[in-house]
Design an enzyme around this catalytic site. Structure first.
Site, short mmCIF file in Angstrom:
data_model
loop_
_atom_site.label_atom_id
_atom_site.label_comp_id
_atom_site.label_asym_id
_atom_site.label_seq_id
_atom_site.Cartn_x
_atom_site.Cartn_y
_atom_site.Cartn_z
N SER A 149 41.10 44.51 48.47
CA SER A 149 39.94 44.42 47.87
C SER A 149 39.99 43.02 46.84
O SER A 149 40.14 42.29 47.54
CB SER A 149 39.57 45.82 46.79
OG SER A 149 38.49 45.73 46.31
N ASP A 301 33.09 40.80 46.83
CA ASP A 301 34.61 40.73 46.78
C ASP A 301 35.11 40.60 48.56
O ASP A 301 34.33 40.65 49.12
CB ASP A 301 35.24 42.02 46.14
CG ASP A 301 35.24 43.42 46.70
OD1 ASP A 301 34.30 43.39 47.92
OD2 ASP A 301 35.90 43.99 46.32
N ASP A 303 36.72 42.29 50.86
CA ASP A 303 36.49 43.37 51.61
C ASP A 303 35.00 43.78 51.70
O ASP A 303 34.76 44.66 52.56
CB ASP A 303 37.40 44.60 51.62
CG ASP A 303 37.17 45.32 50.43
OD1 ASP A 303 36.65 44.82 49.47
OD2 ASP A 303 37.48 46.73 50.59
N ASP A 305 33.07 45.46 49.51
CA ASP A 305 32.56 46.69 49.06
C ASP A 305 31.97 46.75 47.70
O ASP A 305 30.89 47.26 47.35
CB ASP A 305 33.57 47.75 48.96
CG ASP A 305 34.91 47.54 48.32
OD1 ASP A 305 34.94 46.38 47.64
OD2 ASP A 305 35.79 48.26 48.34
#
Length: 575
Positions: A149, A301, A303, A305
């Site tokens: 993340s 961010d 990734d 999400d």
């Protein structure tokens, strides 16, 4: 220095031929040159937390490497075989831009295939929400994404998704963890069956993009879309693979990408932290917005999400919204759209978390829908969707800059959320308003809620003990008064008990156990303490509120609320 015998036993195991020569050499070197680092690498096993398993990459049981992830994957393989007897098992795997994500993803694919499980492996990096979508689209039994993340560059991680597209929740999580703990490293099957590994890309992309456009578009006129000037940054992450295509497909043509941050790079060279929660991360995007006079800034961010949003305030200056603000403006818009199209029957719900703004409860009440509140993490909102199939999920989020539009993706989804927030901004601008004014209108209607988060980092064994002691102190020596306001209730999610200090009565908390403590003050303020499940941090969440008499008083009231939060933080000795 003296190293605990239990740690030495683990170290000696990793010096056996089960582990490759390079791993053994790294450990041998640390034994003489860095015993403290060696201790940190082995003093515990990496654990599944709020968002899966995350950790620093390296050798040892407390690090992300081919053996810790291989053991996880072997355990999941064994659990899948036990859970779906006689079925042709299928999993899908994605990965982000981090160092080693692609090679670790192939290791995970190898282990699944070695266990006779069909693997769909994305040929390149992809956003986490696309993995969640792909689990259901490909009718898989599970999904894995290799990502840490928004953590620093030295981290990586491993998120596990189940058949419904949501992350692991009870009872599967504890059952799988037990199987993993019972395994020996020699039990891991690393030899791939390449015939069971199929690489996927464009077909899934197209389906994901189309689904996103269908779920997050709300009849915005093309002229309104053309008049919205957008600045977008991927912060060197995976969303560059989806968001420009989705916005174009939805009809947004004035999208200005921050070029310096558009190339995926696990070093994240232009930011201190690739986290849209941190204002610094969006500096380059905000500068570009001022250069071209953009209406809105959106960023994700690594990734994809989490999303960050900035819009022009009443003075025309770009202002960053916090996660609670973006969540309520999106939720209110969705509720209003459902109401206008006569889709509200009273059998719908929105989702939130115990550390998020109480304004979500007010919105639900006003529209006659339920607000289901769970622990931190979107896996709990996804669990609500699975556990209540007779209710329709409209949308929901949490304070940590995450939102979910409908149920096509069962995790926080910055791709759909960014399209949705652009829809809101475009429609507001076309009607002579703005997204920021719409946010203020919510404060006029429901009260002005202001939230703030502080994170205190405590690394290593000593840090973990400090965090543990802080929570013990808050429980055993509870505060009776904060900022001249009496504490009227304390909720302890670890003991599943709440104490009403006005009546001295206790009541049960039905939400699953978690190491969270919440104080409620007599003026409606809320203070939550929670150790992070994925980082060496303890987090404190603050929510205060008051009436907003008029739009003209917005800045004055906001300053009063900011001062109240500062006073609470000071009185609790958190700075």
């Amino acid at each position: 220095m003296h190293i605990n015998q239990n740690i030495l036993n683990k170290v000696n195991e990793w010096l056996t031929p089960v582990f490759d020569k390079e791993t053994q050499e790294s450990i041998t070197e640390m034994m003489t040159s860095s015993p403290k680092e060696l201790e940190d690498c082995f003093y515990k096993n990496l654990e599944f937390g709020t968002g899966g398993m995350r950790g620093i990459m390296g050798v040892g049981t407390n690090r992300i490497n081919q053996y810790t992830l291989g053991k996880n994957t072997q355990g999941i393989s064994d659990y899948l075989k036990k859970s779906f007897v006689g079925e042709e098992l299928k999993v899908v795997i994605a990965y982000d831009c981090r160092h080693n994500s692609d090679t670790l993803a192939k290791v995970v694919a190898d282990v699944f295939s070695a266990n006779g499980i069909k693997v769909y492996l994305f040929s390149e990096l992809r956003p986490t929400p696309e993995l969640s979508f792909a689990v259901r689209y490909l009718k898989c039994h599970a999904g894995i994404v290799l990502t840490a993340s928004h953590n620093p560059p030295e981290y990586n991680g491993y998120k596990v998704y189940w058949q419904d597209g949501g992350q692991l929740v009870p009872p599967q999580d504890s059952e799988i963890i037990q199987i993993i703990e019972d395994l020996k490293y020699s039990d891991i099957l690393f030899e791939a069956n390449e015939t069971l590994i199929e690489y996927i890309d464009n077909d899934i992309d197209e389906a994901f993009w189309q689904s996103t456009v269908e779920n997050a578009s709300f009849n915005t006129p093309q002229l309104a879309k053309d008049n919205l000037k957008i600045v977008y940054t991927s912060l060197h992450g995976t969303s560059i693979k989806a968001i420009p295509s989705v916005l174009a497909k939805a009809g947004y043509n004035d999208v200005n990408i921050v070029a310096e941050q558009s190339v995926p790079d696990g070093n994240f060279p232009t930011v201190k932290s690739p986290n849209p929660e941190e204002p610094e991360a969006l500096t380059m995007a905000l500068n570009l917005a001022d250069e071209i006079n953009a209406d809105i800034v959106v960023g994700t961010d690594p990734d994809s999400d989490r999303l960050g949003v900035a819009v022009r305030d009443l003075d025309g200056k770009m202002k960053l919204l916090n996660g609670n603000q973006s969540m309520v403006i999106m939720t209110a818009f969705l509720l209003e759209q459902w109401k206008r199209t006569d889709k509200l029957t009273g059998n719908e719900f929105i989702g939130s978390t115990i550390v998020s703004t109480p304004l979500m409860l007010e919105l639900a009440s006003a529209y006659g829908v339920e607000c289901k509140v769970g622990l931190t993490g979107f896996k709990w909102i996804a669990k609500f969707i699975k556990d209540f199939p007779n209710q329709q999920f409209i949308g929901g989020g949490e304070e940590s800059f995450g939102f979910m539009v409908g149920d096509a993706v069962r995790d926080k989804d910055a791709v759909a959320a960014i399209l949705l927030v652009c829809e809101i901004a475009a429609q507001a601008k076309a009607s002579g308003s703005s997204l920021f004014k719409e946010l203020i209108n919510l404060s006029l209607d429901f009260g002005f809620y202001k939230e703030h988060l502080i994170s205190i980092t405590k690394k290593g064994i000593e840090g973990a003990n400090e965090i543990k002691q802080m929570m013990i102190n808050l429980r055993e020596n509870p505060l009776k008064e904060i900022n001249e306001q009496r504490v009227v209730c304390i909720e302890d999610y670890q003991s599943s008990k709440a104490l009403d200090l006005m009546s001295n009565e206790t009541y049960d908390i039905t939400i699953p156990k978690s190491n969270v403590l919440i104080y409620y003050l007599e003026d409606g303020s809320k203070i939550c303490a929670r150790p992070s499940g994925t980082e060496p941090k303890i987090k404190f969440y603050f929510s205060v509120n008051t009436e907003l008499p008029s739009i003209e008083e917005y800045n004055i009231i906001e300053q009063e609320l900011d001062n109240k939060i500062k006073n609470i933080i000071t009185e609790m000795n958190l700075i």
